[in-house]
Design a protein around this motif. Structure first.
Motif, PDB file in Angstrom:
ATOM      1  N   GLU A 169      37.961  24.726  -4.227  1.00 18.51           N
ATOM      2  CA  GLU A 169      36.769  23.980  -4.588  1.00 18.51           C
ATOM      3  C   GLU A 169      36.950  22.544  -4.123  1.00 18.51           C
ATOM      4  N   ARG A 170      35.915  21.984  -3.554  1.00 17.78           N
ATOM      5  CA  ARG A 170      35.961  20.634  -3.016  1.00 17.78           C
ATOM      6  C   ARG A 170      36.436  19.630  -4.072  1.00 17.78           C
ATOM      7  N   SER A 171      36.063  19.840  -5.324  1.00 16.66           N
ATOM      8  CA  SER A 171      36.420  18.909  -6.388  1.00 16.66           C
ATOM      9  C   SER A 171      37.934  18.815  -6.605  1.00 16.66           C
ATOM     10  N   ARG A 172      38.705  19.803  -6.134  1.00 19.34           N
ATOM     11  CA  ARG A 172      40.164  19.785  -6.292  1.00 19.34           C
ATOM     12  C   ARG A 172      40.859  19.007  -5.184  1.00 19.34           C
ATOM     13  N   THR A 228      38.000  11.086  -0.142  1.00 17.72           N
ATOM     14  CA  THR A 228      38.273  10.515   1.173  1.00 17.72           C
ATOM     15  C   THR A 228      38.043   9.008   1.139  1.00 17.72           C
ATOM     16  N   GLU A 229      38.716   8.309   2.031  1.00 13.90           N
ATOM     17  CA  GLU A 229      38.499   6.865   2.197  1.00 13.90           C
ATOM     18  C   GLU A 229      37.175   6.665   2.922  1.00 13.90           C
ATOM     19  N   ASP A 230      36.744   5.415   3.043  1.00 13.37           N
ATOM     20  CA  ASP A 230      35.456   5.113   3.678  1.00 13.37           C
ATOM     21  C   ASP A 230      35.370   5.641   5.103  1.00 13.37           C
ATOM     22  N   ASP A 231      36.453   5.566   5.860  1.00 11.52           N
ATOM     23  CA  ASP A 231      36.420   6.002   7.258  1.00 11.52           C
ATOM     24  C   ASP A 231      37.027   7.391   7.446  1.00 11.52           C
ATOM     25  N   GLU A 232      37.147   8.160   6.360  1.00 10.21           N
ATOM     26  CA  GLU A 232      37.692   9.509   6.433  1.00 10.21           C
ATOM     27  C   GLU A 232      36.649  10.529   5.993  1.00 10.21           C
ATOM     28  N   TYR A 233      36.870  11.774   6.381  1.00  4.72           N
ATOM     29  CA  TYR A 233      35.983  12.863   6.004  1.00  4.72           C
ATOM     30  C   TYR A 233      36.723  14.162   6.247  1.00  4.72           C
ATOM     31  N   TYR A 234      36.240  15.208   5.622  1.00  6.38           N
ATOM     32  CA  TYR A 234      36.750  16.545   5.894  1.00  6.38           C
ATOM     33  C   TYR A 234      35.934  17.134   7.039  1.00  6.38           C
TER      34      TYR A 234
END
Length: 183
Positions: free
Chosen positions: A84-87, A91-97
Motif C-alpha cells: 500500500e502506498r501509505s506504507r 517523497t521529497e519535493d523533487d522526488e516521485y515514484y
C-alpha cells in the motif's frame, strides 16, 4: 491519485525443489524488500519473504507457511508483489515514484501534446515510458536526455523524442501496394 498500491517486486522462476523462488526486487536496495512487511499479490493475498540467497527467497503465505515444493513455486511465477502506498516513505519535493508518472501528459519541448504516459516498464536495463497518443504507442527511454523535465504537480513531463521516433502524421497521399514504396 495513482493506484493505491506500488509494485515492489515480481516472483520469477522456482529455485530448486523445496519451494524457493527467484524474486526481482524494484526497491533501491533489493535486500530491503522484506522490510516493507507483507506484500500483496494482485488478488489481495499477503506474502512475506525471507531471502535465502542472492535474489532467491522463501515465500510465506498469510499463515506463515512456506511454499511446500517446486510445483507450488511454479504457480507463483510472474506474481506481482505490491505494498500500500501509505506504507512507503513520503517523497521529497523533487522526488516521485515511477507509478506517479502514469497518467501524466507528455509534451514536447515546443509545447505540442504527444500523449499520456500509460505505463512505466523496467525490464532490467532502465525504465521506459509507454506513451499513448495518436497512432501507435511510443516507448521512450526514461533518461534525462529523452525526459528532461518531470512536473508531477503540473501533471506533465517534457519529452525529447529521438530522431528515429516518428509520431503519427497525415497519411501519405500516394497509395502504395504492400511491396511498393510511395514515390
Amino acid at each position: 491519485m495513482p493506484d493505491e498500491r506500488i509494485l515492489m517486486g515480481v516472483v520469477g522462476r522456482p529455485h530448486g525443489v523445496r519451494g524457493l523462488v527467484h524474486v526481482h526486487s524494484y526497491t533501491a536496495e533489493p535486500a530491503d524488500l522484506p522490510t516493507y512487511g507483507a506484500l500483496l499479490d494482485d488478488s489481495g493475498r499477503r506474502w512475506t519473504l525471507v531471502w535465502r540467497g542472492d535474489g532467491v527467497a522463501e515465500m510465506r503465505d498469510e499463515q506463515g507457511r512456506p511454499l511446500p515444493d517446486r510445483n507450488a513455486a511454479e504457480k507463483l511465477v510472474n506474481t506481482r508483489l505490491s505494498v500500500e502506498r501509505s506504507r512507503l516513505p513520503k517523497t521529497e519535493d523533487d522526488e516521485y515514484y515511477l507509478a506517479d508518472l502514469v497518467g501524466l501528459a507528455v509534451m514536447s519541448a515546443e509545447g505540442a501534446t504527444l500523449g499520456r504516459v500509460t505505463a512505466v516498464h523496467d525490464y532490467g536495463a532502465g525504465a521506459s515510458l509507454e506513451i499513448a497518443g495518436e497512432g501507435q504507442p511510443i516507448l521512450l527511454p526514461f533518461t534525462r536526455a529523452c525526459v528532461p523535465s518531470v512536473d508531477i504537480t503540473a501533471g506533465r513531463v517534457i519529452a525529447v523524442l529521438p530522431e528515429e521516433v516518428v509520431v503519427a502524421t497525415d497519411a501519405p497521399t500516394t497509395a502504395a501496394g504492400p511491396d511498393q514504396h510511395p514515390a
